[in-house]
Motif scaffolding. Structure first.
Motif, short mmCIF file in Angstrom:
data_model
loop_
_atom_site.label_atom_id
_atom_site.label_comp_id
_atom_site.label_asym_id
_atom_site.label_seq_id
_atom_site.Cartn_x
_atom_site.Cartn_y
_atom_site.Cartn_z
N LEU A 40 -39.85 5.33 23.93
CA LEU A 40 -39.23 6.44 24.64
C LEU A 40 -37.81 6.09 25.09
CD1 LEU A 40 -39.33 9.25 25.84
CD2 LEU A 40 -40.57 8.33 27.81
N THR A 41 -37.63 4.91 25.63
CA THR A 41 -36.29 4.53 26.08
C THR A 41 -35.33 4.39 24.90
OG1 THR A 41 -36.96 2.19 26.14
CG2 THR A 41 -37.06 3.43 28.20
N ASP A 42 -35.83 3.97 23.75
CA ASP A 42 -34.98 3.90 22.55
C ASP A 42 -34.55 5.31 22.12
OD1 ASP A 42 -35.17 1.16 22.49
OD2 ASP A 42 -36.68 1.09 20.89
N ILE A 43 -35.46 6.26 22.21
CA ILE A 43 -35.12 7.64 21.87
C ILE A 43 -34.03 8.16 22.81
CG2 ILE A 43 -35.99 10.02 21.89
CD1 ILE A 43 -38.73 8.86 20.97
N SER A 264 -34.17 15.14 28.64
CA SER A 264 -35.59 14.80 28.78
C SER A 264 -36.45 15.65 27.85
CB SER A 264 -36.03 14.98 30.23
OG SER A 264 -36.00 16.33 30.61
N GLN A 265 -36.07 16.91 27.68
CA GLN A 265 -36.85 17.77 26.78
C GLN A 265 -36.72 17.32 25.33
OE1 GLN A 265 -37.29 22.03 27.54
NE2 GLN A 265 -35.59 21.85 28.99
N PHE A 266 -35.51 16.98 24.92
CA PHE A 266 -35.31 16.49 23.56
C PHE A 266 -36.07 15.18 23.34
CE2 PHE A 266 -31.89 19.53 23.54
CZ PHE A 266 -31.59 19.79 22.21
N ALA A 267 -36.00 14.30 24.34
CA ALA A 267 -36.64 12.98 24.20
C ALA A 267 -38.15 13.09 24.13
CB ALA A 267 -36.22 12.09 25.37
N ILE A 268 -38.74 13.89 25.01
CA ILE A 268 -40.20 14.01 25.00
C ILE A 268 -40.67 14.72 23.74
CG2 ILE A 268 -42.16 15.11 26.16
CD1 ILE A 268 -40.73 14.49 28.82
N SER A 269 -39.87 15.66 23.26
CA SER A 269 -40.22 16.33 22.01
C SER A 269 -40.38 15.31 20.87
CB SER A 269 -39.15 17.37 21.65
OG SER A 269 -39.48 18.01 20.44
#
Length: 375
Positions: A40-43, A264-269
């Motif tokens: 997740l942190t890499d994204i 955050s929305q792009f990352a969680i997606s």
């Protein structure tokens, strides 16, 4: 003149502040202290340099909404329309606040089951409605006879929290049978189902409102990516509701938040493509079991924990102090912060019980347990 005259600094803020002041180990506030998944942190690191920093659509980033719909179908076999039945929120608390503000009117009544999360009552009061606090049984199971007696023609909403904070209990199949019977007698009651710990369950999986057909047209469910993915500071969650309720919820949301932060929305997606939420229960069950093992020689009596990342413990064999005083002295004299359960009750019912958060790394749990076992 205050609109919330009886609201003061929350017990979570008080205990966390005291933990800092006395350099105590903080097992009070419910947040993890271990690293976030590197995937997740890499994204996030990559996305930070991309064009993802402007407003998303009001209801949410469409690819994320489609993936939430798939997650809901995979988890609960419920098919939702992301365009009309889903809203991405700035944390679950905002979802709860927005739902209550949108659906509860002046002089309505809202059933709240105690002990309860402290963010339920305030939006009810701000609506000039009446919170009706109904205590669970001493073993934290619902007392459906007592709940039904609290219902009336004025009851607009009932809030259920499953898995339950602070007790770690989950509702049973019989509870949903009782709920169904009650709702047949009161067809206008809306259910607000707070399921932020839905993927943190242990021996038994929790029964979601999503799986009950009698609830689908009269229930708003609230979920939390912050809780599920150890990113509480991101403040991102989502609500699911039938279209006629979601229309009203979105009306409030667009003026309260408009849209949730974009990155955050792009990352969680993206993250939803690689993460397996079904592993979360096993991860936290190992935490629970380890913490319980560490405390087995303490003088505390540990209560059953079926879900969430909280452990309720009785100190009745240790002290006659009220639980707020006990928790303050626990910080001052022993260097560990916990939360007194009485603060989750409207009448401050004191059963000599406190809540520890075990969403911590092993070193923190071991260090805290060493201090606790010396009491």
């Amino acid at each position: 003149m205050s609109k919330l005259p009886n609201v003061t600094t929350s017990i979570f803020t008080i205990m966390s502040k005291m933990a800092v002041e006395y350099n105590a180990i903080n097992l009070s506030q419910g947040f993890p202290n271990f690293p976030v998944d590197e995937r997740l942190t890499d994204i996030v690191s990559r996305l930070a340099k991309e064009n993802v920093h402007q407003y998303t659509p009001m209801a949410g980033y469409p690819p994320l909404m489609n993936k939430i719909a798939k997650l809901t179908q995979d988890s609960y076999n419920r098919i939702i329309n992301p365009d009309t039945e889903l809203l991405v929120t700035a944390g679950a608390t905002q979802g709860i606040f927005t739902t209550i503000l949108a659906l509860v009117k002046e002089n309505d009544e809202v059933i709240i089951l105690d002990p309860s999360y402290d963010s339920y009552e305030s939006p009810v009061l701000l609506c000039k409605a009446k919170p009706v606090r109904v205590a669970l049984n001493d073993d934290y199971t619902p007392n459906w006879e007592r709940i039904e007696k609290a219902c009336s023609a004025k009851t607009r909403m009932m809030i259920i929290n499953n898995p339950h904070n602070p007790t770690g209990k989950i509702l049973t199949e019989n509870d949903f049978i009782q709920l169904k019977n009650l709702l047949e007698k009161y067809p206008d009651i809306i259910i607000l189902s707070d399921e932020v710990y839905e993927y943190i369950t242990f021996e038994e999986k929790h029964i979601s409102a999503h799986t009950k057909s009698f609830l689908l047209d009269r229930c708003v469910t609230v979920s939390s990516f912050g809780k599920s993915f150890h990113i509480t500071g991101w403040k991102i969650g989502y609500t699911i509701a039938p279209e006629y309720l979601m229309k009203e919820i979105k009306k409030v949301h667009q003026f309260l938040v408009f849209s949730v932060n974009s990155i955050s929305q792009f990352a969680i997606s993206e993250y939803l493509d690689v993460v397996n939420v079904n592993l979360l229960g096993k991860f936290y069950q190992e935490k629970r079991d380890y913490f319980q093992k560490l405390l087995q020689n303490s003088r505390f009596e540990l209560k059953p924990c079926e879900g969430t990342y909280f452990q309720v413990a009785s100190y009745a064999a240790i002290s006659d102090e009220d639980d707020v005083t006990f928790c303050k002295n626990l910080i001052i004299n022993h260097g560990v912060a916990a939360i007194p359960i009485s603060t989750f009750y409207s009448d401050h019912k004191d059963q000599k019980l406190i809540r520890f958060c075990f969403a911590k790394d092993d070193f923190t749990l071991e260090s805290a347990a060493k201090k606790i076992c010396q009491i």
